[in-house]
Design a protein around this motif. Structure first.
Motif, PDB file in Angstrom:
ATOM      1  N   TYR A 142      71.899  70.371  44.200  1.00 43.32           N
ATOM      2  CA  TYR A 142      70.620  70.782  43.618  1.00 43.32           C
ATOM      3  C   TYR A 142      70.225  69.925  42.412  1.00 43.32           C
ATOM      4  O   TYR A 142      69.078  69.958  41.976  1.00 43.32           O
ATOM      5  CB  TYR A 142      70.676  72.261  43.200  1.00 43.32           C
ATOM      6  N   ASP A 143      71.165  69.146  41.882  1.00 43.13           N
ATOM      7  CA  ASP A 143      70.870  68.276  40.743  1.00 43.13           C
ATOM      8  C   ASP A 143      70.501  66.859  41.169  1.00 43.13           C
ATOM      9  O   ASP A 143      70.290  65.984  40.323  1.00 43.13           O
ATOM     10  CB  ASP A 143      72.072  68.220  39.799  1.00 43.13           C
ATOM     11  N   THR A 144      70.377  66.621  42.473  1.00 33.85           N
ATOM     12  CA  THR A 144      70.012  65.299  42.966  1.00 33.85           C
ATOM     13  C   THR A 144      68.578  64.961  42.574  1.00 33.85           C
ATOM     14  O   THR A 144      67.662  65.772  42.767  1.00 33.85           O
ATOM     15  CB  THR A 144      70.151  65.236  44.493  1.00 33.85           C
ATOM     16  N   ASP A 145      68.378  63.764  42.040  1.00 31.46           N
ATOM     17  CA  ASP A 145      67.033  63.309  41.688  1.00 31.46           C
ATOM     18  C   ASP A 145      66.320  62.868  42.967  1.00 31.46           C
ATOM     19  O   ASP A 145      66.806  61.984  43.687  1.00 31.46           O
ATOM     20  CB  ASP A 145      67.111  62.141  40.704  1.00 31.46           C
ATOM     21  N   VAL A 146      65.165  63.486  43.250  1.00 31.24           N
ATOM     22  CA  VAL A 146      64.442  63.164  44.483  1.00 31.24           C
ATOM     23  C   VAL A 146      63.567  61.928  44.314  1.00 31.24           C
ATOM     24  O   VAL A 146      62.971  61.452  45.276  1.00 31.24           O
ATOM     25  CB  VAL A 146      63.563  64.349  44.938  1.00 31.24           C
ATOM     26  N   HIS A 147      63.454  61.421  43.091  1.00 36.44           N
ATOM     27  CA  HIS A 147      62.653  60.225  42.810  1.00 36.44           C
ATOM     28  C   HIS A 147      61.175  60.482  43.109  1.00 36.44           C
ATOM     29  O   HIS A 147      60.769  61.596  43.452  1.00 36.44           O
ATOM     30  CB  HIS A 147      63.185  59.015  43.572  1.00 36.44           C
ATOM     31  N   LYS A 148      60.394  59.419  42.990  1.00 32.00           N
ATOM     32  CA  LYS A 148      58.941  59.538  43.143  1.00 32.00           C
ATOM     33  C   LYS A 148      58.570  60.005  44.538  1.00 32.00           C
ATOM     34  O   LYS A 148      58.957  59.394  45.528  1.00 32.00           O
ATOM     35  CB  LYS A 148      58.300  58.181  42.862  1.00 32.00           C
ATOM     36  N   ARG A 149      57.831  61.114  44.603  1.00 35.68           N
ATOM     37  CA  ARG A 149      57.293  61.680  45.841  1.00 35.68           C
ATOM     38  C   ARG A 149      58.376  62.112  46.827  1.00 35.68           C
ATOM     39  O   ARG A 149      58.090  62.409  47.981  1.00 35.68           O
ATOM     40  CB  ARG A 149      56.347  60.698  46.536  1.00 35.68           C
ATOM     41  N   GLY A 150      59.633  62.137  46.417  1.00 37.87           N
ATOM     42  CA  GLY A 150      60.684  62.559  47.331  1.00 37.87           C
ATOM     43  C   GLY A 150      60.908  61.584  48.464  1.00 37.87           C
ATOM     44  O   GLY A 150      61.178  61.996  49.606  1.00 37.87           O
ATOM     45  N   THR A 151      60.812  60.277  48.172  1.00 36.64           N
ATOM     46  CA  THR A 151      60.911  59.282  49.230  1.00 36.64           C
ATOM     47  C   THR A 151      62.288  59.240  49.885  1.00 36.64           C
ATOM     48  O   THR A 151      62.427  58.716  50.995  1.00 36.64           O
ATOM     49  CB  THR A 151      60.588  57.886  48.676  1.00 36.64           C
ATOM     50  N   GLY A 152      63.308  59.790  49.230  1.00 30.52           N
ATOM     51  CA  GLY A 152      64.639  59.793  49.829  1.00 30.52           C
ATOM     52  C   GLY A 152      64.858  60.913  50.821  1.00 30.52           C
ATOM     53  O   GLY A 152      65.937  60.999  51.425  1.00 30.52           O
ATOM     54  N   LEU A 153      63.867  61.779  51.016  1.00 31.80           N
ATOM     55  CA  LEU A 153      63.984  62.917  51.928  1.00 31.80           C
ATOM     56  C   LEU A 153      63.030  62.741  53.096  1.00 31.80           C
ATOM     57  O   LEU A 153      62.007  62.066  52.997  1.00 31.80           O
ATOM     58  CB  LEU A 153      63.663  64.220  51.178  1.00 31.80           C
ATOM     59  N   SER A 154      63.356  63.399  54.203  1.00 28.86           N
ATOM     60  CA  SER A 154      62.472  63.364  55.368  1.00 28.86           C
ATOM     61  C   SER A 154      61.283  64.292  55.131  1.00 28.86           C
ATOM     62  O   SER A 154      61.283  65.122  54.207  1.00 28.86           O
ATOM     63  CB  SER A 154      63.219  63.793  56.618  1.00 28.86           C
ATOM     64  N   ALA A 155      60.257  64.160  56.003  1.00 27.67           N
ATOM     65  CA  ALA A 155      59.073  65.017  55.870  1.00 27.67           C
ATOM     66  C   ALA A 155      59.453  66.484  56.021  1.00 27.67           C
ATOM     67  O   ALA A 155      58.956  67.346  55.289  1.00 27.67           O
ATOM     68  CB  ALA A 155      58.032  64.616  56.914  1.00 27.67           C
ATOM     69  N   GLY A 156      60.337  66.779  56.969  1.00 28.28           N
ATOM     70  CA  GLY A 156      60.764  68.164  57.156  1.00 28.28           C
ATOM     71  C   GLY A 156      61.516  68.714  55.963  1.00 28.28           C
ATOM     72  O   GLY A 156      61.326  69.867  55.569  1.00 28.28           O
ATOM     73  N   GLN A 157      62.377  67.886  55.357  1.00 30.84           N
ATOM     74  CA  GLN A 157      63.118  68.333  54.177  1.00 30.84           C
ATOM     75  C   GLN A 157      62.186  68.581  53.000  1.00 30.84           C
ATOM     76  O   GLN A 157      62.367  69.548  52.252  1.00 30.84           O
ATOM     77  CB  GLN A 157      64.175  67.284  53.823  1.00 30.84           C
ATOM     78  N   ARG A 158      61.186  67.732  52.832  1.00 29.51           N
ATOM     79  CA  ARG A 158      60.224  67.947  51.748  1.00 29.51           C
ATOM     80  C   ARG A 158      59.452  69.249  51.962  1.00 29.51           C
ATOM     81  O   ARG A 158      59.197  69.992  50.997  1.00 29.51           O
ATOM     82  CB  ARG A 158      59.258  66.761  51.652  1.00 29.51           C
ATOM     83  N   GLN A 159      59.089  69.551  53.193  1.00 30.13           N
ATOM     84  CA  GLN A 159      58.367  70.792  53.460  1.00 30.13           C
ATOM     85  C   GLN A 159      59.257  72.004  53.230  1.00 30.13           C
ATOM     86  O   GLN A 159      58.797  73.045  52.754  1.00 30.13           O
ATOM     87  CB  GLN A 159      57.834  70.803  54.896  1.00 30.13           C
ATOM     88  N   LEU A 160      60.541  71.901  53.571  1.00 31.28           N
ATOM     89  CA  LEU A 160      61.453  73.024  53.329  1.00 31.28           C
ATOM     90  C   LEU A 160      61.602  73.280  51.824  1.00 31.28           C
ATOM     91  O   LEU A 160      61.679  74.436  51.388  1.00 31.28           O
ATOM     92  CB  LEU A 160      62.813  72.747  53.968  1.00 31.28           C
TER      93      LEU A 160
END
Length: 555
Positions: free
Chosen positions: A440-458
């Motif tokens: 939960y302490d992971t930095d998602v960076h700008k716009r959450g580019t390190g995550l998939s679209a589904g993960q961002r929606q979750l």
């Protein structure tokens, strides 16, 4: 004012101290020298104190200006942000504010010291010798004319400069935000060429402003040298007539040097003031834009437990158009959304689906009619209460730089880590979050580019679960996902939508299937209203849309 004393002491030293020293009496000369040193020390101390406290005041003013401008922009309605380029806002908050900062930090000291010095020097000159002082004052006539010319030309030049730098910032921001499209279509060279053109325009504006400033400074220097030559000639003539002492002439010459030093400082301040004035004009234009969706003067609270449940939304004779000259988007919509039910809005592009959702979120106010939540007109709700009661999940949920936990707690910054985890578990996001490098302490960076679209929606849905709004709006929340991601998000939706009023803008049959009710919108009017099963049996527009969806799926 201590700076005015040394020339008088030098004059006294020449006329009285030096002759006395020649006779062996050094006390007067030593006294005049010590007094001059004391005056210099006092001048340095006072200047230090002034700069220290004026600098603090300037920073307080800049902080307040920047804060008010940013807050004012944040208070603007969505229509403002959709039409006002972000690069222009950044230019207002950066380069335009910096122009004011330069005036306050570099100019205030020069302005006040110059004004006090000029008044004091002229007063001392008049006290020492009126004819000599009159000759100096006469030269202020051409100086005044030069200053008027400078003010007119410099203000025009700096307006052009501010406009030009705004174009540079705006283009840079747009290219950076759209870097994927730029690289996908190989527009790097074209954008670089456009930036060179904008930079050239800015350079021309800066050169013009520099030329005006140089002409003014050179003119001031020329007048200073002419006055010095004229004063020396007049002084020698008066000395020959016995009307003026050599020490007094020396003091006058020193005062002339000191007089044109503050005039130079005033020239520098005038240059900084012209730049700041142009910047403040741009900032003032921003402040002239008043929010179309304003906070109510006397806000009304939502009922804690309204009859029939929380989350009842009603449209009462709602008309809407974008802008005064825009075409009507909604025409007399009367609509009641029951608490705890999910309503899907379907229709062709431009039919008015997104407009209905934006009115529920009060991103806009109706042109006529009203929208209520649990019996309270949305325009009567305080903005904090409205944002706590209505949440929106868009097609591309925005994640801010920072930890996953911070993004989930966006609507409830005071939430505990246990509450954040419970919200993530409720929507099925805990598994992939735990697998991240720092959980939960992971930095998602700008716009959450390190995550998939589904993960961002979750994560966005976990955000909604934690905020627990009365009404949830989903604007094509699954339209850009692949099938596995869409399935995971739909499973989360079944939990998120429980006991919550939901408005779904749907372009997929799978999204419509989870709705209790479907509204078919055409040209701003509800043309079909019923459950998915009822509308399919009726064989109308919705049934035709379903056949099209099925054809696209099997194609």
């Amino acid at each position: 004012m201590c700076g005015l004393v040394p020339p008088l002491l030098i004059a006294a030293g020449i006329d009285r101290g030096v002759p006395a020293a020649g006779d062996g009496h050094w006390t007067p000369l030593i006294g005049f020298t010590a007094a001059a040193l004391a005056a210099g020390l006092a001048t340095a101390t006072l200047k230090y104190c002034f700069l220290r406290y004026s600098g603090g005041i300037a920073q307080d003013l800049l902080f307040e200006l920047r804060h008010r401008a940013f807050t004012h922009v944040m208070d603007q309605p969505l229509a403002f942000h959709e039409s006002y380029p972000s690069g222009r806002v950044i230019a207002r908050l950066s380069s335009d504010v910096e122009s004011v900062e330069e005036m306050l930090e570099m100019g205030l000291d020069g302005l006040f010291s110059a004004l006090f010095s000029m008044v004091g020097i002229l007063a001392v000159m008049l006290w020492m010798d009126q004819p000599m002082a009159a000759a100096i004052i006469a030269l202020f006539v051409p100086l005044y004319a030069l200053t008027r010319w400078f003010r007119h030309r410099s203000r025009r030049s700096y307006r052009s400069t501010r406009t030009a730098v705004e174009g540079v910032v705006q283009h840079t921001v747009e290219v950076y935000n759209g870097i994927r499209a730029v690289q996908a279509f190989r527009r790097e060279a074209a954008n670089a060429a456009r930036l060179r053109g904008l930079d050239a325009r800015y350079a021309v504006a800066r050169r013009d402003a520099s030329w005006v400033s140089a002409a003014f400074s050179g003119g001031v220097k020329l007048l200073g040298n002419l006055s010095l030559a004229g004063l020396l000639t007049l002084g020698v003539f008066r000395i020959e007539q016995g009307a003026l002492a050599i020490g007094t002439l020396t003091a006058f010459l020193l005062y002339v040097y000191r007089l044109y030093d503050p005039i130079d400082e005033l020239a520098s301040f005038a240059d900084a003031f012209s730049a700041a004035s142009a910047g403040l004009e741009k900032i003032s234009a921003l402040f002239m834009r008043h929010p179309a969706v304003a906070e109510p003067e006397h806000p009304v609270s939502l009922p804690a437990e309204p009859p029939g449940g929380r989350g009842a939304v009603r449209f009462e004779g709602v008309h809407f158009r974008y802008g005064e000259a825009g075409r009507p988007v909604l025409s007399g919509v009367d609509l009641a959304l029951e608490p705890g039910r999910t309503v899907a809005l379907v229709g062709t592009t431009g039919a008015g689906k997104s407009t209905i959702a934006k009115l529920v979120a009060r991103l806009y106010d109706p042109t006529a009619g009203r929208v209520t939540l649990d019996g309270v007109d949305l325009s009567d709700l305080a903005d904090t209460d409205l944002r706590g009661a209505v949440s929106v999940i868009t097609q591309e949920s925005f994640l801010f730089s920072g930890s996953v936990a911070d993004n989930i707690a966006l609507g409830r910054p005071d939430a505990s880590r246990a509450e954040i985890r419970a919200a993530a578990e409720a929507v099925g996001a805990h598994g992939f979050i735990s697998a991240l490098p720092d959980g939960y302490d992971t930095d998602v960076h700008k716009r959450g580019t390190g995550l998939s679209a589904g993960q961002r929606q979750l994560i966005a849905m976990a955000r909604v679960m934690l905020a627990s709004p009365r009404v949830l709006i989903l604007d094509e929340a699954t339209s850009s996902m692949d099938t596995p991601s869409e399935r995971a998000v739909h499973e989360a939706l079944t939990r998120v939508l429980t006991d919550r009023t939901a408005v779904i803008i749907a372009h997929r049959l799978s999204t419509v299937a989870i709705a209790d009710r479907v509204l078919v919108i055409e040209d701003g009017v509800v043309v079909e209203d019923g459950s998915p099963e009822q509308l399919l049996q009726a064989g109308g527009r919705f049934a035709g849309m379903q056949r099209g969806w099925l054809a696209d799926t099997t194609a």
